[in-house]
Design an enzyme around this catalytic site. Structure first.
Site: not given
Ligand SMILES: *Cc1c(COP(=O)(O)O)cnc(C)c1O
Length: 424
Positions: A75, A136, A209, A234
């Protein structure tokens, strides 16, 4: 914030994690298109294996109680995860190194939201945060529907296209500013330099982000941001075959706290997914070039189409923040708008439904950033957790469509959109 002596407890620096081979140049000297392949990765010291082995052991043998090679329990320590964490940290130009007694500035989690949840763990009950209003949907849900209740934090959402709105929202309890740029789904921009400077002046943590832009287009740490968050699900992973999240910082004190929290909370990324993400990142540079070139052409084509009301794409001269996009989002030098497009059709839900039912090369699905082109309806799909009234205020209408332009042939993608628009 933590009891004294608690930070970093039982998670000392693993001695073996960073075997530098003498032939390789330091990461700082390399361009991003090289770092995606080599960043933080060395041939395996045991065998010379060129790819990081998938290391599955949950525990490591000790020679005497407390004496081991730096790895104790998986972990806290995992070599495959470390390779990914070092790679993304190098891409975001985190300058933290082994000498500073921490793995580096990168931390990988089971999902983007797991990474976000750990950032929120930096806050105490009663703390206030200011977030971008268009963000998001899952981030909104975690902050407002979960953590306002369970953690007692307070969140104010503001339109960060004007930095004055951020300044006006700051209170004496504000501890964190959460930025998403470009935003999901409307592709609005926030000025990273202005907000990075503001955070420094007011001693407030700044987080970006960076999922949509990726480090290929913008690196928030270079603008003074404290933290970068990615949904690696993504573009970083890039193949729609994993769920992962990453945090990066270049502040040693924050890295120490995150390292503690990553182990204490336990929402780590597993070795196999770490390997897959690392493998996906190797083509990030070539993928992003194609995503950007294709999206630019498609956005221009859409803008001229009679059935399209509006196109939101940072690379278009009609984008209200096009000048900021040209300064802030750059691919190997020249400006680039990324791979995401927001478009509104003339009409409403019926038109949107018919359009989405008739695409064949695009896949109607949530998510984004993969090699395949995806298309979706934010109001019904990704942003259903944002209350209808707020969606309306933001401009997430029933005619809004979000497109993730993949790396297929651009002519095929345009022909597909043309056919679907004709079916409305
Ligand atoms: C998909 C996404 C998230 C969340 O990520 P997960 O991997 O689905 O938990 C956060 N911010 C943005 C801009 C996203 O597109």
């Amino acid at each position: 914030m933590y009891p004294a002596g608690c930070v970093g407890q039982a998670i000392g620096p693993p001695a073996l994690y960073h075997p530098r081979m003498t032939t390789r140049r330091p990461d700082q000297d390399l361009h991003l298109a090289s770092l995606v392949i080599h960043g933080g990765q060395e041939p395996d010291p045991a065998t010379g294996a060129v790819m990081s082995p998938i290391s599955l052991a949950s525990t490591y043998a000790q020679t005497s109680p407390g004496e081991h090679a730096g790895y104790a329990y998986a972990r806290g320590h995992n070599p495959t995860r470390y390779a990914l964490e070092r790679c993304v940290a190098a891409l975001e130009r985190s300058t933290l190194t082994q000498e500073q007694d921490i793995t580096n500035g990168g931390f990988a989690f089971a999902s983007g939201l797991a990474a976000t949840a750990v950032i929120l763990e930096l806050l105490d009950t009663g703390d206030h945060l200011v977030a971008m209003d268009d963000l998001y949907g899952g981030t909104y849900r975690l902050m407002t529907n979960v953590r306002e209740r369970s953690q007692g934090i307070r969140v104010t959402y503001v339109d960060m296209t004007d930095v004055q709105n951020v300044i006006d929202a700051i209170t004496d309890r504000t501890r964190l500013i959460w930025v998403e740029t470009p935003t999901n789904p409307l592709l609005k921009l926030a000025d990273l330099k202005a907000i990075g400077d503001l955070g420094k002046q007011r001693n407030i943590l700044t987080v970006c982000d960076n999922t949509f832009a990726t480090p290929m287009l913008q690196r928030p740490l270079e603008y003074g941001f404290d933290l970068v968050m990615h949904s690696a699900t993504k573009y970083l992973g890039g193949h729609s075959d994993l769920i992962a999240g990453v945090l990066v910082t270049k502040r040693g004190d924050l890295a120490e706290r995150l390292r503690f929290l990553q182990n204490a909370v336990g929402s780590i990324l597993g070795p196999f997914d770490s390997y897959l993400t690392l493998r996906g990142i190797k083509t990030l540079a070539v993928r992003m070039r194609q995503h950007c070139a294709s999206a630019q052409r498609i956005a221009q084509w859409l803008e001229a189409h009679e059935k399209v009301q509006h196109v939101g794409y940072p690379g278009l001269a009609t984008h209200p923040q096009h000048e900021l996009a040209r300064r802030q989002m750059r691919l190997d030098g020249p400006p680039a708008g990324g791979g995401m497009i927001a478009l509104s059709l003339k009409g409403g839900l019926d038109e949107a439904r018919r359009f989405l039912q008739h695409v064949r090369v695009f896949t109607l699905a949530e998510s984004l950033g993969g090699v395949e082109s995806l298309i979706e309806h934010p109001a019904i799909m990704t942003h259903a957790s944002v209350p209808p009234k707020i969606r309306q205020e933001l401009g997430i209408s029933d005619a809004l469509i979000r497109v993730s332009v993949g790396i297929e042939d651009t002519d095929d993608l345009i022909a597909d959109l043309d056919r679907a628009l004709a079916a409305i």
